[in-house]
Design a protein around this motif. Sequence first.
Motif, PDB file in Angstrom:
ATOM      1  N   ASN A 230      -4.603   0.873   7.497  1.00 24.87           N
ATOM      2  CA  ASN A 230      -3.631   1.963   7.417  1.00 24.87           C
ATOM      3  C   ASN A 230      -3.734   2.877   8.633  1.00 24.87           C
ATOM      4  O   ASN A 230      -2.725   3.320   9.177  1.00 24.87           O
ATOM      5  CB  ASN A 230      -3.842   2.748   6.121  1.00 24.87           C
ATOM      6  CG  ASN A 230      -2.790   3.817   5.913  1.00 24.87           C
ATOM      7  OD1 ASN A 230      -1.634   3.631   6.262  1.00 24.87           O
ATOM      8  ND2 ASN A 230      -3.198   4.925   5.339  1.00 24.87           N
TER       9      ASN A 230
ATOM     10  N   LYS B 171       3.482   1.379   3.533  1.00 22.86           N
ATOM     11  CA  LYS B 171       3.079   2.234   2.413  1.00 22.86           C
ATOM     12  C   LYS B 171       2.286   1.497   1.336  1.00 22.86           C
ATOM     13  O   LYS B 171       1.718   2.122   0.460  1.00 22.86           O
ATOM     14  CB  LYS B 171       4.333   2.851   1.757  1.00 22.86           C
ATOM     15  CG  LYS B 171       5.112   3.759   2.645  1.00 22.86           C
ATOM     16  CD  LYS B 171       4.485   5.109   2.659  1.00 22.86           C
ATOM     17  CE  LYS B 171       5.356   6.059   3.474  1.00 22.86           C
ATOM     18  NZ  LYS B 171       4.736   7.345   3.633  1.00 22.86           N
TER      19      LYS B 171
ATOM     20  N   THR C 267      -2.375  10.059   1.636  1.00 19.04           N
ATOM     21  CA  THR C 267      -1.711   9.573   2.859  1.00 19.04           C
ATOM     22  C   THR C 267      -0.282   9.137   2.582  1.00 19.04           C
ATOM     23  O   THR C 267       0.523   9.042   3.519  1.00 19.04           O
ATOM     24  CB  THR C 267      -2.494   8.400   3.469  1.00 19.04           C
ATOM     25  OG1 THR C 267      -2.542   7.315   2.553  1.00 19.04           O
ATOM     26  CG2 THR C 267      -3.903   8.826   3.857  1.00 19.04           C
ATOM     27  N   LEU C 268       0.054   8.886   1.337  1.00 14.58           N
ATOM     28  CA  LEU C 268       1.430   8.518   0.996  1.00 14.58           C
ATOM     29  C   LEU C 268       2.377   9.694   1.080  1.00 14.58           C
ATOM     30  O   LEU C 268       3.572   9.540   1.272  1.00 14.58           O
ATOM     31  CB  LEU C 268       1.489   7.934  -0.422  1.00 14.58           C
ATOM     32  CG  LEU C 268       0.784   6.615  -0.639  1.00 14.58           C
ATOM     33  CD1 LEU C 268       0.683   6.324  -2.126  1.00 14.58           C
ATOM     34  CD2 LEU C 268       1.522   5.513   0.080  1.00 14.58           C
TER      35      LEU C 268
ATOM     36  N   LYS D  68       3.306  13.432   6.222  1.00 12.20           N
ATOM     37  CA  LYS D  68       4.009  12.831   7.347  1.00 12.20           C
ATOM     38  C   LYS D  68       3.085  12.840   8.554  1.00 12.20           C
ATOM     39  O   LYS D  68       2.502  13.856   8.896  1.00 12.20           O
ATOM     40  CB  LYS D  68       5.290  13.597   7.650  1.00 12.20           C
ATOM     41  CG  LYS D  68       6.311  13.443   6.565  1.00 12.20           C
ATOM     42  CD  LYS D  68       7.630  13.999   6.969  1.00 12.20           C
ATOM     43  CE  LYS D  68       8.620  13.771   5.838  1.00 12.20           C
ATOM     44  NZ  LYS D  68       9.946  14.157   6.181  1.00 12.20           N
TER      45      LYS D  68
ATOM     46  N   ASN E 254      -2.670  11.425   8.534  1.00 13.51           N
ATOM     47  CA  ASN E 254      -2.966  10.086   8.034  1.00 13.51           C
ATOM     48  C   ASN E 254      -4.377   9.663   8.442  1.00 13.51           C
ATOM     49  O   ASN E 254      -5.142   9.137   7.632  1.00 13.51           O
ATOM     50  CB  ASN E 254      -1.926   9.097   8.561  1.00 13.51           C
ATOM     51  CG  ASN E 254      -2.064   7.736   7.952  1.00 13.51           C
ATOM     52  OD1 ASN E 254      -2.627   7.578   6.891  1.00 13.51           O
ATOM     53  ND2 ASN E 254      -1.536   6.743   8.637  1.00 13.51           N
TER      54      ASN E 254
END
Length: 169
Positions: A81, A88, A163-164, A167, A10
Amino acid sequence: MASKKKFGLNLIFSGSAIVFAIITIILLCAPAMTYTGKLTENSVSMASVAFGNKDDGLAFSFLIFLPYLLLLAGIVLNVLNILGKGGKILPIVATVCYVVGAILFFLVMQTFCIAVPEGLEGELKDAYIKHGKELITEACDLGLGAIFSGVLSLVSAGLSATTLFVKNK
């Protein structure tokens, strides 16, 4: 002992999106429109097209300034984020900001504004704007600054959207 946080995917993807967006903002000094004539080659920077330049006959154009605002919004959303706030929804909104910005970068030739001399009003003003835009559109091509800005904005959108799907461990 204090727990050390690992660098997650992320952070890598959001950080990369931020870097590409910052590079895109730096491209304000790159050419938005280029004119290649028989004897000369000239270009107008993204800053001149966005903020206006009386010497080039251009006025402020909100639709060319808007992508930079969208890039800044995307950067802020990606920073949030990274900090773990917003869930999300932040990457989705940041991706939309980057994609809309990219589309607007590719529309520079259609959205620039002509600076109108003082004293022109009514039909004369409309004719001046119409013919000025036609002349510039026929003589100029989309510059590399606008093209690279659009492409880098799409890269930022892809990285932000990624990034969605990863994990963060």
